[in-house]
Write an enzyme that holds these catalytic residues in place. Structure first.
Site, short mmCIF file in Angstrom:
data_model
loop_
_atom_site.label_atom_id
_atom_site.label_comp_id
_atom_site.label_asym_id
_atom_site.label_seq_id
_atom_site.Cartn_x
_atom_site.Cartn_y
_atom_site.Cartn_z
CB SER A 245 -28.86 3.64 -11.38
OG SER A 245 -30.07 4.33 -11.60
CG ASN A 246 -28.87 -0.93 -15.32
OD1 ASN A 246 -27.86 -0.25 -15.51
ND2 ASN A 246 -28.92 -2.22 -15.57
CD GLU A 247 -32.90 0.67 -11.29
OE1 GLU A 247 -31.77 1.16 -11.13
OE2 GLU A 247 -33.11 -0.55 -11.30
CD GLU B 126 -19.72 7.64 -16.63
OE1 GLU B 126 -20.45 8.64 -16.53
OE2 GLU B 126 -19.37 6.95 -15.66
CD GLN C 173 -17.25 10.93 -12.84
OE1 GLN C 173 -17.24 9.77 -12.47
NE2 GLN C 173 -18.00 11.37 -13.84
N GLY C 174 -15.01 14.14 -9.59
CA GLY C 174 -15.71 14.69 -8.42
C GLY C 174 -17.14 15.06 -8.79
CE1 TYR C 175 -18.38 15.41 -13.33
CE2 TYR C 175 -20.24 14.14 -14.13
CZ TYR C 175 -19.23 15.04 -14.35
OH TYR C 175 -19.08 15.58 -15.60
CB SER C 176 -21.48 10.78 -6.62
OG SER C 176 -21.96 10.19 -7.79
#
Lengths: 397, 363
Positions: free
Chosen positions: A382-384, A244, A126-129
């Site tokens: 993230s959870n946030e 996801e 996966q090329g995301y971040s």
């Protein structure tokens, strides 16, 4: 109202259980049980078994070669797989890029890529971040400039899980730097063997090489490898993220981890008595047990509504938050249960093929695994971020 | 697996929604005005088996009723004045006793309660010291009961007492019996309760319900606990809804509070607790027909979980309302009181965590 599985679902569970007992190779089962890193070959061996059985692409419809399972069957399969110590199917091809190709890809793209995924011929990453685009994914800067029937792609991707084994990457790139940030993004499929690509390992705090940096230096990518229209990449990305998040609560794993913890706490002795009887420890185990009970029912509620045609949406964010917190708590309790045994670190055993005395082997992974599990509240949004999604979409804040 | 209501349950939920909306009594001094309406609607018959004059409702039917009561802060003692004594009567009474006590209870013309709790035994319904002695013309009861809900308005009490042979007895005691002294008070969650002293209370032979009442008492308390969990879920839902509405409406620093991320995440945490508690309440309500050990394990798990969740939601609701949340005038404070005091009815978090803990074994 009832919480029971139907007789058919129970029969399906038995079928899955028998299949796992018969077909999961012992050496792989043992590596998973002990928390050791699987090699690319281990993953492929297992995924080929699943592929032959027709169960690799659990979420795919029949028309594309999937088993046509509903959410309940998928849940049962995940749960049984976790409890049998089967490897988790590497999700990037089967569960992440495939649904995007099915939804937005051309017929030619579907005909080319989907059978290859089903046959384990491609390993996707996966090329995301990017270094400057994590939770704020839409601020990504990797550029793709059109040159005839190719794009020239330059930039840097990061946190690319198992990218060291991948031969294909699905990638979000900026095709229009002038457009509003979400609108200028496109979704490209990139051959990792292309000139200009280099992969550099990132070693994480548990000493593992799981994630990577991927550098793209004027990489030529055929325009035919674009999924959807130019500028439609964000739509694909959002679609993928909802996929996801389903199953991301990892309840099968939490269940397995609690079972393991109970066994440990029954065996390990604290001042002459089983650790299980130490009140402060037991109290936390009881709370974890309650949280798991509640999560299981919440998960069943989500499954039932998904089965009846609803889109899980923001509720799966709730599951992700609580599920990851629970798994982190269990990894913490397991680490603490081991006491001084949690301290030794044997990377050659955990991440390679070095042998270890059997009694050491039983406990060797817990400390590192605790560190590794910190990722659960960070990845997949993230959870946030999950909480902000719930605030916005469910609560209208 | 099915989480949907049947058509009948949907109708029940709609009926209750309307009833609760029409009879908002927050701020009033807990007047009991709805009991006859309950009777007319069949709510008093709902949870009992058909062969004793009930409607054969299940745990989910009770959940629907209690959630609505929780949302609307209805204080009528549906648990203490119906589910608890009614379950003992329905399962232990002979036909003459049913005729005399249960039928009028389900008809709404006769009020009852269950006196089970004692100071020294705290939440343990079995470790009691009230005694029942057999004598030639009947029974003599001596002892004291604490926190008997809705006792002042009751015509009779079902009182638990230990017999000389060690069995647990359940006795029908008219409220005006000689030797019965009541100290009545109101509770922090706007209900009525009493401490009761029993001094040589004489009862006829047929005042005793069945033989040993232990298992039936456990079944009644399990139903009561599941019902209270559902009520707490209803109140949590209302507290969340109301807090969210307040955050959207209240402006500070030139913007609605709902726009501040620190408050958004706290609101989401409330919501997380609500949804998890809802799951546990469902688990409790659907476990009532299971074998006693399994039933009590799940019900205790639910009661402990909901207790924590209710406290969290109550505390956050007050905090997010700011000083307004501290006022009696603000409706949220009434929900907060109910949600905090929920933990003190039929066993608190510690009591139920211990029950779960005792059964937690090495895998």
């Amino acid at each position: 109202m009832n919480l029971d599985f139907t007789p058919e679902e129970q029969a399906f569970r038995r079928e899955v259980r028998e299949f796992l007992a018969a077909e999961l190779p012992d050496d792989i089962r043992e590596r998973v049980r002990l928390g050791r890193r699987l090699s690319a070959d281990d993953h492929l061996r297992w995924q080929n078994v699943l592929s032959r059985r027709g169960w690799l692409a659990a979420g795919w419809p029949r028309e594309h070669g999937g088993p046509g399972w509903g959410p309940v069957e998928r849940h049962i399969f995940d749960e049984e797989s976790a409890s049998a110590h089967a490897p988790t199917v590497v999700p990037f091809g089967v569960s992440m890029v495939a649904p995007v190709i099915m939804k937005f890809g051309s017929e030619a793209q579907q005909r080319h890529y989907l059978p290859r995924i089903l046959a384990n011929q491609d390993w996707w990453c996966q090329g995301y971040s990017e270094p400057g685009a994590g939770s704020d994914l839409a601020s990504l800067r990797t550029r793709a400039v059109r040159d005839g029937d190719h794009y020239i792609v330059s930039g840097q991707k990061t946190w690319t899980t198992l990218g060291q084994y991948a031969n294909m990457m699905f990638c979000l790139v900026r095709t229009d730097p002038e457009a509003k940030k979400q609108a200028g993004i496109s979704f490209l499929l990139i051959d990792m063997q292309s000139p200009g690509i280099s992969v550099r390992p990132i070693v994480t705090l548990d000493g593992a090489h799981e994630v990577n940096e991927v550098f793209l230096d004027e990489v030529r990518v055929p325009v035919a490898n674009r999924i959807g229209e130019e500028g439609q990449g964000w739509t694909c990305a959002k679609f993928l993220l909802t996929h996801e998040r389903t199953g991301i609560a990892g309840l099968g794993h939490a269940k397995q981890a609690l079972r393991h913890l109970k066994t440990l706490a029954g065996q390990i002795r604290h001042r002459g008595r089983p650790l299980l009887e130490l009140p402060s420890f037991r109290q936390r185990m009881v709370k974890a047990e309650l949280e798991l009970m509640a999560l299981k029912v919440t998960h069943l509620r989500v499954l039932a509504s998904a089965r009846d045609g609803a889109v899980p949406g923001a509720v799966s964010s709730l599951l992700k938050v609580r599920g990851s917190e629970l798994r982190q708590e269990l990894s913490e309790l397991t680490r603490r249960a081991l006491g001084p045994e949690a301290l030794p670190f044997f990377p050659g055993f955990l991440y390679g093929d070095e042998a270890l005395e059997p009694e050491r082997a039983e406990y060797a992974a817990a400390g590192a695994q605790y560190l590794n599990r910190r990722k659960l509240s960070i990845y997949g949004g993230s959870n946030e971020i999950q909480k902000s999604i719930v605030a916005k979409t469910l609560l209208g804040m | 697996m099915d989480f949907s209501y049947s058509d009948e349950q949907r109708m029940l939920a709609d009926t209750l929604e309307r009833l609760v909306a029409d009879s908002d009594s927050v701020g009033d001094a807990a007047p009991i005005t709805l009991w006859h309406t309950f009777a007319e609607l069949g709510l008093l018959q709902l949870p009992f088996a058909e062969h004793v004059g009930g409607l054969g409702g299940d745990g989910i039917d009770v959940t629907i009723v209690m959630q609505a009561f929780g949302r609307g802060l209805v204080r009528e003692p549906y648990v203490a004045g119906l589910l608890l004594p009614g379950t003992l009567l329905a399962r232990l009474a002979n036909s003459a006793q049913r005729e005399r006590w249960l039928s009028p209870l389900l008809g709404g013309e006769y009020r009852m309660t269950l006196a089970w709790q004692e100071t020294a035994a705290r939440y343990d319904a079995h470790a009691i010291s009230t005694r029942a002695r057999r004598q030639a013309d009947g029974w003599v009861l001596d002892g004291s009961k604490q926190g008997v809900m809705a006792a002042a308005a009751a015509d009779a009490l079902v009182v638990t007492a230990r017999l000389d042979d060690g069995l647990l007895g359940a006795f029908l005691v008219p409220n005006d019996s000689r030797g019965l002294a009541r100290r009545d008070y109101t509770t922090l969650d706007d209900r009525t309760a009493s401490d009761i002293q029993l001094t040589g209370v004489l009862l006829p032979h047929d005042a005793r319900l069945g033989d040993d009442a232990s298992d039936t008492l456990d079944a009644a308390l399990a139903l009561g606990r599941a019902a209270l969990c559902a009520e707490a879920v209803g109140a949590m839902q209302a507290a969340c809804d109301q807090t969210l509405a307040y955050l959207k409406e209240r402006r500070q620093f030139g913007a609605p509070l709902a726009g501040f991320q620190v408050l958004q995440h706290r609101m989401v945490d409330m919501h997380l607790n609500l949804e998890q508690a809802r799951s546990m309440a469902i688990l409790a309500a659907t476990s009532l027909e299971r074998p006693a050990g399994e039933r009590d394990y799940r019900v205790s798990a639910a009661k402990a979980y909901c207790g924590e969740a209710a406290r969290f939601v109550a505390e956050q609701a007050i905090q997010l309302h700011g000083a307004m949340g501290m006022t009696e005038e603000c409706r949220i404070s009434h929900y907060a009181r109910q949600l905090i005091m929920f933990d003190h009815h039929l066993g608190d978090v510690d009591h139920h965590l211990e029950i779960v803990s005792e059964r937690l074994t090495a895998a």
